[in-house]
Design an enzyme around this catalytic site. Structure first.
Site: not given
Length: 435
Positions: A98, A391, A421
């Site tokens: 990510c 996302h 994160c």
């Protein structure tokens, strides 16, 4: 820890001169048949057109993709070849889950700092709709052996050893390879470990959607999101389609827990959805940007990455990376005008906010005398976050950088933190500056 100088050897800063993204679309909606490589080409092509820069001036492209497609393993090079840049433009791909486009941005910045290039593009793209569907290991081995057989009898013998189960397609794994734990299971563990209630998670999700809807309504996001015309060009998308434009707090309580049905608090509504999209930024040596007459959006002041264990608290990366980035920038949390944290899950976000303010955590886990401080929520994710926007794994960092720089500009400049994160117990943090 010493101060970090994100500058060239002659003292020039690394400037960000452009940033753009596609709208972010929920899985299997408007971008349902668009592979990540096409999303990446789309956004880079449009960004270069808006910047009006000669594509042949781009010296390097670093792009990322988390859900890899075997037919296009180097998405960065495909983008170069598909957008009119010089065939001699260097291009390579990165992945840091990510935090992928943060890594891409840092790689380009470091090339500029080293004097290797003056201009580069960084970003990421992911599709949760167009996925690499695999086959079982037994079927894969049989197909390989089949290609080496010579007679029909040999072929039939191999095929007769396969069961119906062996023929079933294998979707991409959603769990950590090393532990078998999914992100959602880790978010659930963090909610329990840090006493984060369902009500707190739902409230943060509602806040994120409300602020994102407000940002779109007020036109704050419009100029950083292109209108996308995916093939076969019969429809278009000009806005993120995950945002609840009329979010109501009471509606969040209606959803059942997704990962711990009996005692859980993490739901689909307080988690990010699977999303398709792409985002990119253009970075330059400060002097080169001024030479070309380009407006500078802002600068990278510092950055840091951290790695922690994956068995527990895997999504606590921001709490480890942020103190390092602040130290390297020579500032404290109170010096920040804005703080933007990737909201993978409301539980993960709230757990990290608690640890930012925890002296116990700072002393026991970071070896620091005291916590970096409590976050002023009036500075935090002021335009909403990933819970609302969605996302697309590799694109989120570039979205956050562009969004933060533009909001800093509206506020007259200042310093901002971007932090995220990432799978594998990774964390990223970046300090941005606008004059």
């Amino acid at each position: 820890m010493g101060k970090q100088e994100v500058r060239t050897r002659s003292g020039e800063r690394v400037a960000i001169v452009a940033g753009l993204r596609t709208p972010f679309a929920r899985q299997s909606t408007e971008f349902g048949q668009v592979p990540a490589v096409d999303l990446g080409k789309m956004v880079v092509q449009e960004m270069m057109a808006r910047t009006a820069i000669d594509p042949k001036l781009i010296e390097q492209v670093v792009f990322g993709q988390v859900v890899q497609m075997p037919e296009a393993p180097n998405i960065a090079r495909e983008i170069v070849l598909g957008t009119g840049m010089s065939i001699n433009t260097d291009a390579y791909s990165v992945t840091r889950a990510c935090a992928t486009s943060f890594q891409a941005a840092v790689n380009v910045a470091e090339s500029i700092m080293a004097g290797s290039i003056d201009i580069g593009i960084a970003g990421g793209a992911d599709s949760s709709s167009v996925l690499p569907i695999g086959v079982s290991k037994k079927l894969a081995a049989s197909l390989l052996a089949l290609s080496k057989t010579k007679t029909v009898g040999q072929k039939l013998k191999l095929l007769s050893n396969l069961s119906f189960k062996d023929l079933m397609p294998v979707p991409p794994a959603v769990a950590e390879y090393s532990t078998g734990l999914s992100m959602g299971q880790t978010a659930e563990q963090m909610a329990k470990s840090y006493a984060i209630s369902r009500a707190e998670q739902d409230a943060l999700a509602h806040r994120s959607h409300t602020l994102a809807a407000q940002a779109w309504t007020e036109g704050k996001i419009r100029d950083e999101v292109m209108t996308a015309f995916p093939e076969p060009y019969k429809k278009w998308l000009d806005m993120d389609n995950n945002i609840r434009m009329d979010s109501k707090l009471e509606s969040y309580a209606k959803l059942r827990p997704a990962f711990d049905r009996q005692y859980g608090s993490v739901t689909a509504a307080n988690s990010t959805p699977l999303t398709d999209g792409a985002a990119a930024i253009m970075l330059m040596r400060e002097g080169k940007a001024k030479e070309l007459g380009l407006e500078i959006m802002g600068y990278i002041r510092s950055y840091a990455f951290a790695a922690i264990g994956v068995e527990k608290d895997m999504l606590m990366g921001p709490s480890y990376a942020t103190p390092i980035a602040l130290d390297r920038a020579g500032i404290t949390l109170n010096d920040l005008t804005l703080i933007d944290m990737h909201e993978a899950f409301a539980a993960q976000t709230l757990a990290n906010l608690k640890m930012f303010a925890s002296d116990k955590f700072a002393q026991e886990q970071l070896g620091r005398a005291q916590a970096i401080g409590e976050v002023d929520m009036s500075k935090f994710n002021v335009l909403g976050g990933s819970l609302a926007y969605g996302h697309p794994f590799a694109a989120t960092g570039a979205r956050m950088i562009t969004q933060t720089l533009r909001e800093l500009k509206r506020r007259g400049g200042g310093l901002a933190l971007n932090t995220a994160c990432a799978a594998g117990g990774l964390g990223a943090a970046m300090i941005l500056e606008v004059e």
